[in-house]
Design a protein around this motif. Structure first.
Motif, PDB file in Angstrom:
ATOM      1  N   CYS A  54       1.059  -0.614   0.231  1.00  0.00           N
ATOM      2  CA  CYS A  54      -0.325  -0.494   0.174  1.00  0.00           C
ATOM      3  C   CYS A  54       0.847   1.400  -0.354  1.00  0.00           C
ATOM      4  O   CYS A  54       2.007   0.922   0.342  1.00  0.00           O
ATOM      5  N   ALA A  55       0.176   2.655  -0.232  1.00  0.00           N
ATOM      6  CA  ALA A  55       0.729   3.481   0.091  1.00  0.00           C
ATOM      7  C   ALA A  55       1.343   3.951   0.944  1.00  0.00           C
ATOM      8  O   ALA A  55       0.093   3.180   2.448  1.00  0.00           O
ATOM      9  N   ALA A  56       1.792   4.956   1.693  1.00  0.00           N
ATOM     10  CA  ALA A  56       2.541   4.883   2.979  1.00  0.00           C
ATOM     11  C   ALA A  56       1.805   5.410   3.788  1.00  0.00           C
ATOM     12  O   ALA A  56       0.966   4.907   4.999  1.00  0.00           O
ATOM     13  N   GLY A  57       0.595   6.622   3.419  1.00  0.00           N
ATOM     14  CA  GLY A  57      -0.899   6.784   4.063  1.00  0.00           C
ATOM     15  C   GLY A  57      -2.084   6.084   3.902  1.00  0.00           C
ATOM     16  O   GLY A  57      -2.611   5.542   5.719  1.00  0.00           O
ATOM     17  N   ASP A  58      -2.228   5.332   3.650  1.00  0.00           N
ATOM     18  CA  ASP A  58      -3.136   3.908   3.586  1.00  0.00           C
ATOM     19  C   ASP A  58      -2.522   2.456   4.286  1.00  0.00           C
ATOM     20  O   ASP A  58      -2.906   2.201   5.538  1.00  0.00           O
ATOM     21  N   LYS A  59      -1.074   2.955   4.446  1.00  0.00           N
ATOM     22  CA  LYS A  59      -0.257   1.646   5.192  1.00  0.00           C
ATOM     23  C   LYS A  59      -0.384   1.822   6.769  1.00  0.00           C
ATOM     24  O   LYS A  59      -0.625   1.096   7.662  1.00  0.00           O
ATOM     25  N   ALA A  60      -0.434   3.598   6.555  1.00  0.00           N
ATOM     26  CA  ALA A  60      -1.031   3.675   8.302  1.00  0.00           C
ATOM     27  C   ALA A  60      -1.697   3.415   8.656  1.00  0.00           C
ATOM     28  O   ALA A  60      -2.368   2.872  10.557  1.00  0.00           O
ATOM     29  N   ALA A  61      -3.076   3.501   8.428  1.00  0.00           N
ATOM     30  CA  ALA A  61      -4.465   3.873   8.721  1.00  0.00           C
ATOM     31  C   ALA A  61      -4.111   2.655   8.466  1.00  0.00           C
ATOM     32  O   ALA A  61      -5.318   2.605  10.022  1.00  0.00           O
ATOM     33  N   LEU A  62      -3.940   1.140   7.698  1.00  0.00           N
ATOM     34  CA  LEU A  62      -4.336  -0.520   7.712  1.00  0.00           C
ATOM     35  C   LEU A  62      -3.560  -0.703   9.105  1.00  0.00           C
ATOM     36  O   LEU A  62      -4.059  -1.420   9.567  1.00  0.00           O
ATOM     37  N   ARG A  63      -2.276  -0.323   8.958  1.00  0.00           N
ATOM     38  CA  ARG A  63      -1.763  -0.328  10.762  1.00  0.00           C
ATOM     39  C   ARG A  63      -2.598  -0.387  12.243  1.00  0.00           C
ATOM     40  O   ARG A  63      -2.307  -0.840  12.612  1.00  0.00           O
ATOM     41  N   ARG A  98      -9.246   8.375   0.143  1.00  0.00           N
ATOM     42  CA  ARG A  98      -8.501   9.200   1.590  1.00  0.00           C
ATOM     43  C   ARG A  98      -9.227  10.185   1.693  1.00  0.00           C
ATOM     44  O   ARG A  98      -8.701  10.903   3.158  1.00  0.00           O
ATOM     45  N   GLU A  99     -10.446  10.556   0.950  1.00  0.00           N
ATOM     46  CA  GLU A  99     -11.219  12.297   1.674  1.00  0.00           C
ATOM     47  C   GLU A  99     -11.906  12.159   2.155  1.00  0.00           C
ATOM     48  O   GLU A  99     -11.835  13.112   2.774  1.00  0.00           O
ATOM     49  N   VAL A 100     -12.516  10.734   3.022  1.00  0.00           N
ATOM     50  CA  VAL A 100     -13.057  11.020   4.114  1.00  0.00           C
ATOM     51  C   VAL A 100     -12.657  10.078   5.101  1.00  0.00           C
ATOM     52  O   VAL A 100     -12.874   9.742   6.197  1.00  0.00           O
TER      53      VAL A 100
END
Length: 608
Positions: A54-63, A98-100
């Motif tokens: 995943c992209a970095a931001g998505d990875k952080a959210a999933l983590r 990501r917008e929400v």
């Protein structure tokens, strides 16, 4: 407006007969529901695999594990015009999530085959089975237990029903179906039909036919006639699984993109992590199923949904029967004339007021359940709107038109094209079958003539070319059921039979195969059950037997002495040539396990 008594009575019968299975289904999905993301219970190794790319931001959210994660199940390929636009959708959906504050991942792909390409070819014998393959593939995509809601990207014939069957197996997850939209209008349907008939008579060249077809199917998007693909879109909107107004918006337009992004926004808002949890297993209940059947009748939709809706209902623990289609058809007026039930295409239907107008008319007449849950919120009245792009480039809704813009295409309940939905269930000594009569002239609703029996579509073409069918005739094409060879569509028979009828002959088709949304002005008793390959009575017919198809009385009989009929043996046909080649050898387990047409023709064990 109070609910029409027939709609209420049929719904209550379905509720009562379904109670044990529906109760068990709801208990199962309730047990799977959880206010905490399931992925938080994965081991560290499991979860790391799930977000590794995943992209970095998505990875952080999933983590972190507290933001909604949307699973995308995609039927994209770039051979199907209807599915080619889906190539862009995953990135649009990821950005919108990501917008929400959510994330979105492509959970998996499902196959999508085109009946238009495989008509009359060996590949068509895998078409119906592909629905259940898609359901299985959907289950595999979601089996990672990483998701809080799912977005389903699919359009055409078996794809949407297969996705929906799979989605209902994960009924604890909210689900939004994301359509691609129809292509722009090309050659008119009347012109195309005329060229096809001229070609069948040897009066047009192959090049002329190809040019006509290329002008009809000419760009990205769904084919514009009202077959199974566009019937799917109607059903998803009327059953509350599309965003309002999204079914018939062209691909690659600002409004299409805005609707696609809005689907991700809405999916993130209806997960169990928030305060508006809307699992698909609760949205698709007996009322939603009845609404779907009503919509099918009101629009003259595809007969393939006599199979698909039964299978979809079963996946939600609901027992829908052919008798329910018949009863509802007698109460629901036909409000749309779209080819092959008229000369217009779905773009003309949409421009005339489309589903927003239709849903409003059905609600006002008490012909649908207005108190259903939908992905947009409670109540079907939320779908009495038209989608727009506002001045800021955002999705906006305006009230639907109060009148049809073209009463040749779309009419109010007070002035229908027909007083009923034009579908009948037939029964007699030839078993049960279904017939769509909405486009059949009323003087052709009853046909009594000697039959000519065939076991292959190509045999009918040969007999036609040799002038053997130039008379009153009931053409019987048997050994075309799901167990025999996968129940292919017999669409190539339509031009031949239309020519015979246009020459003044009284003609009908009787088959245990399918005719799909392309069945038109020639009376066709289809989905005959039991099928010939499983000892059905079509296997008893002999050339010259008098067959009576009576859509007025709802009967289908061979007029043969009862003692003789009882003593006749069933004809046998060698079907082995249909069981190998082009992958058909891989589907023996499907042919052996498949249920009868009247229980959905699926492999998932629907029983009566």
């Amino acid at each position: 407006m109070s609910l029409h008594p027939v709609i209420a009575a049929v719904t209550e019968r379905i509720v009562e007969r379904s109670r044990p299975r529906r109760t068990a289904y709801l208990a199962r999905i309730d047990a799977a529901a959880d206010r905490d993301p399931h992925r938080r219970r994965l081991s560290c190794g499991n979860l790391a695999h799930g977000f590794a790319a995943c992209a970095a931001g998505d990875k952080a959210a999933l983590r972190g594990g507290i933001a909604p994660n949307l699973g995308i199940v995609n039927a994209y390929n770039d051979m199907l015009s209807a599915h080619q636009p889906l190539e862009r959708f995953p990135e649009l959906l990821r950005q919108a999530a990501r917008e929400v504050g959510a994330t979105a991942q492509v959970a998996g792909g499902v196959p999508a085959m085109c009946d238009g390409v495989t008509q009359g070819r060996a590949g068509m014998e895998l078409s119906l089975f592909s629905r259940d393959v898609i359901a299985l593939s959907t289950a595999i995509a979601l089996s990672h237990d990483m998701f809080d809601a799912a977005l389903y990207l699919g359009v055409c014939d078996k794809i949407v029903p297969g996705l929906l069957i799979g989605a209902l197996s994960f009924g604890h997850l909210p689900a939004i179906f994301v359509p691609g939209g129809p292509m722009t209008s090309g050659m008119t349907n009347d012109e195309k039909s005329h060229v096809r008939q001229r070609y069948a008579e040897g009066k047009a060249t192959r090049e002329e036919l190809l040019e006509a077809e290329a002008q009809s199917y000419h760009g990205p998007g769904t084919c514009t006639f009202y077959g199974t693909a566009n019937s799917n879109q109607m059903l998803m909107e009327l059953m509350g699984l599309h965003l309002p107004g999204s079914s018939f918006v062209h691909p690659n337009t600002p409004l299409r993109d805005v609707l696609t992004k809005a689907a991700a926004h809405r999916a993130a808002a209806i997960t169990a992590l928030g305060d508006d949890y809307r699992p698909i297993g609760r949205i698709i209940d007996e009322r939603a199923i009845v609404n779907g059947v009503v919509g099918l009748h009101a629009t003259g939709g595809s007969t393939n949904h006599l199979l698909h809706l039964i299978a979809i209902a079963a996946a939600a623990g609901i027992e829908l029967r052919l008798e329910d289609f018949d009863a509802l058809s007698r109460a629901v007026p036909l409000l749309a004339r779209v080819y092959p039930n008229g000369s217009a295409d779905v773009n003309h239907f949409h421009a005339a007021g489309g589903l927003a107008f239709l849903i409003g008319e059905l609600l006002d007449a008490g012909l649908v359940h207005g108190d259903v849950e939908t992905i947009a919120g409670p109540g079907l009245a939320r779908y009495r709107v038209e989608a727009r792009v506002d001045g800021d480039g955002q999705l906006a809704y305006v009230p639907s038109t109060a009148t049809s813009a073209d009463t040749n295409v779309l009419r109010p309940v007070a002035e229908p094209f027909r007083a009923d939905g034009g579908l009948r269930v037939l029964a007699g000594n030839l078993g049960s079958a279904a017939i769509k009569v909405s486009a059949v002239p009323e003087d052709r609703w009853t046909i009594e003539a000697p039959c000519r029996v065939f076991a292959e579509q190509s045999e009918v073409k040969h007999a036609f070319d040799n002038g053997e069918l130039g008379r009153d005739v009931v053409v019987v094409v048997r050994f075309q059921g799901p167990h025999a060879n996968g129940m292919p569509e017999l669409h190539q028979l339509t031009p031949l039979l239309s020519v015979l009828q246009n020459h003044g002959h009284r003609v009908a088709l009787v088959t245990d195969g399918r005719m799909s949304g392309a069945s038109g002005r020639v009376p066709a008793a289809m989905h005959a059950s039991p099928e010939a390959a499983r000892g059905g009575p079509l296997a008893k017919l002999r050339d010259g037997d008098i067959v009576r198809l009576d859509a007025v009385e709802g009967t289908l009989n061979a007029l043969v002495d009862a003692d003789e009929w009882a003593a006749r043996e069933h004809a046998q046909v060698d079907l082995t040539t249909h069981h190998s080649g082009l992958g058909r050898e891989l589907f023996a387990v499907f042919r052996n396990a498949v249920g009868a047409a009247d229980v959905g023709a699926g492999i998932f064990g629907v029983e009566r």
